[in-house]
Design an enzyme around this catalytic site. Structure first.
Site, PDB file in Angstrom:
ATOM      1  N   ASP A  31     -11.997 -25.204 -25.867  1.00 34.04           N
ATOM      2  CA  ASP A  31     -11.537 -24.164 -24.941  1.00 34.04           C
ATOM      3  C   ASP A  31     -10.813 -23.087 -25.742  1.00 34.04           C
ATOM      4  OD1 ASP A  31     -10.799 -24.178 -21.600  1.00 34.04           O
ATOM      5  OD2 ASP A  31      -9.791 -22.739 -22.917  1.00 34.04           O
ATOM      6  N   ILE A  32     -11.078 -21.832 -25.392  1.00 28.22           N
ATOM      7  CA  ILE A  32     -10.512 -20.691 -26.117  1.00 28.22           C
ATOM      8  C   ILE A  32      -8.999 -20.555 -25.874  1.00 28.22           C
ATOM      9  CG2 ILE A  32     -10.791 -18.857 -24.374  1.00 28.22           C
ATOM     10  CD1 ILE A  32     -12.165 -17.175 -26.561  1.00 28.22           C
ATOM     11  N   ASN A  88     -12.584 -28.331 -12.084  1.00 22.44           N
ATOM     12  CA  ASN A  88     -11.952 -27.488 -11.067  1.00 22.44           C
ATOM     13  C   ASN A  88     -13.021 -26.883 -10.164  1.00 22.44           C
ATOM     14  OD1 ASN A  88      -9.451 -27.929 -12.314  1.00 22.44           O
ATOM     15  ND2 ASN A  88      -9.710 -26.165 -13.679  1.00 22.44           N
ATOM     16  N   VAL A  97     -14.501 -19.740 -14.185  1.00 24.10           N
ATOM     17  CA  VAL A  97     -15.871 -19.530 -14.674  1.00 24.10           C
ATOM     18  C   VAL A  97     -16.804 -20.343 -13.779  1.00 24.10           C
ATOM     19  CG1 VAL A  97     -17.462 -19.781 -16.606  1.00 24.10           C
ATOM     20  CG2 VAL A  97     -15.067 -19.171 -17.054  1.00 24.10           C
ATOM     21  N   HIS A 101     -17.872 -27.026 -15.261  1.00 21.57           N
ATOM     22  CA  HIS A 101     -17.474 -27.538 -16.578  1.00 21.57           C
ATOM     23  C   HIS A 101     -16.401 -28.595 -16.415  1.00 21.57           C
ATOM     24  CE1 HIS A 101     -15.336 -23.875 -15.488  1.00 21.57           C
ATOM     25  NE2 HIS A 101     -14.259 -24.413 -16.037  1.00 21.57           N
ATOM     26  N   HIS A 103     -13.204 -30.273 -18.002  1.00 25.35           N
ATOM     27  CA  HIS A 103     -12.138 -30.096 -19.002  1.00 25.35           C
ATOM     28  C   HIS A 103     -11.771 -31.479 -19.542  1.00 25.35           C
ATOM     29  CE1 HIS A 103     -10.719 -25.911 -17.950  1.00 25.35           C
ATOM     30  NE2 HIS A 103     -11.282 -26.209 -16.790  1.00 25.35           N
TER      31      HIS A 103
END
Ligand code: AMP
Length: 123
Positions: A31-32, A88, A97, A101, A103
């Site tokens: 993750d950025i 989420n 986004v 995805h 996490h």
């Protein structure tokens, strides 16, 4: 088909990402904006916008995301201490986004519950 997101560009290698795992169904990358010492996103290569779009045809992909998360947690030494693996959904879930995805957060104890409101009656 839902709209393309930045994650499609990562899947197609149009923009860089710190990829830690890839197979024919899934991609995992750092993750950025990490929220834990180890914070990886595990995504299906097939675009599914939110958990609301999971159905009998694509639900095997969600199981696969968790299998990849478990593998990564073991490989990186977090399996025994534990970790969080969350998806989420939409605004109240904190989704930003719209390409589903998982996490994978590890490397420190996580708080629970994740959200507390002081306003009486909300929780
Ligand atoms: P969510 O809020 O659950 O939709 O999570 C989206 C996550 O994607 C956030 O944790 C972002 O930090 C992360 N993110 C957004 N753009 C990128 C990117 N280009 N590379 C890696 N992670 C990203």
């Amino acid at each position: 088909m839902t709209d393309s997101t930045i994650f499609d560009k990562i899947i197609n290698k149009e923009i860089p990402a710190d990829v830690v795992y890839e197979d024919e169904l899934a991609l995992a990358f750092k993750d950025i904006n990490p929220q834990a010492p180890f914070h990886v996103l595990v995504i299906p290569k097939q675009r599914i916008a939110t958990i609301n779009d999971v159905n009998e045809q694509n639900s095997h992909l969600i199981g696969h995301l968790y299998a990849v998360a478990a593998k990564l947690a073991k490989e990186h030494g977090f399996a025994e201490d534990g970790y969080r693996a969350v998806i989420n959904c939409n605004e109240h879930g904190g989704q930003t986004v719209y390409h589903l995805h998982l996490h994978l957060l590890a490397g420190k104890p996580m708080g629970w519950p994740p959200y507390q409101d002081t306003k009486k009656g909300l929780i």
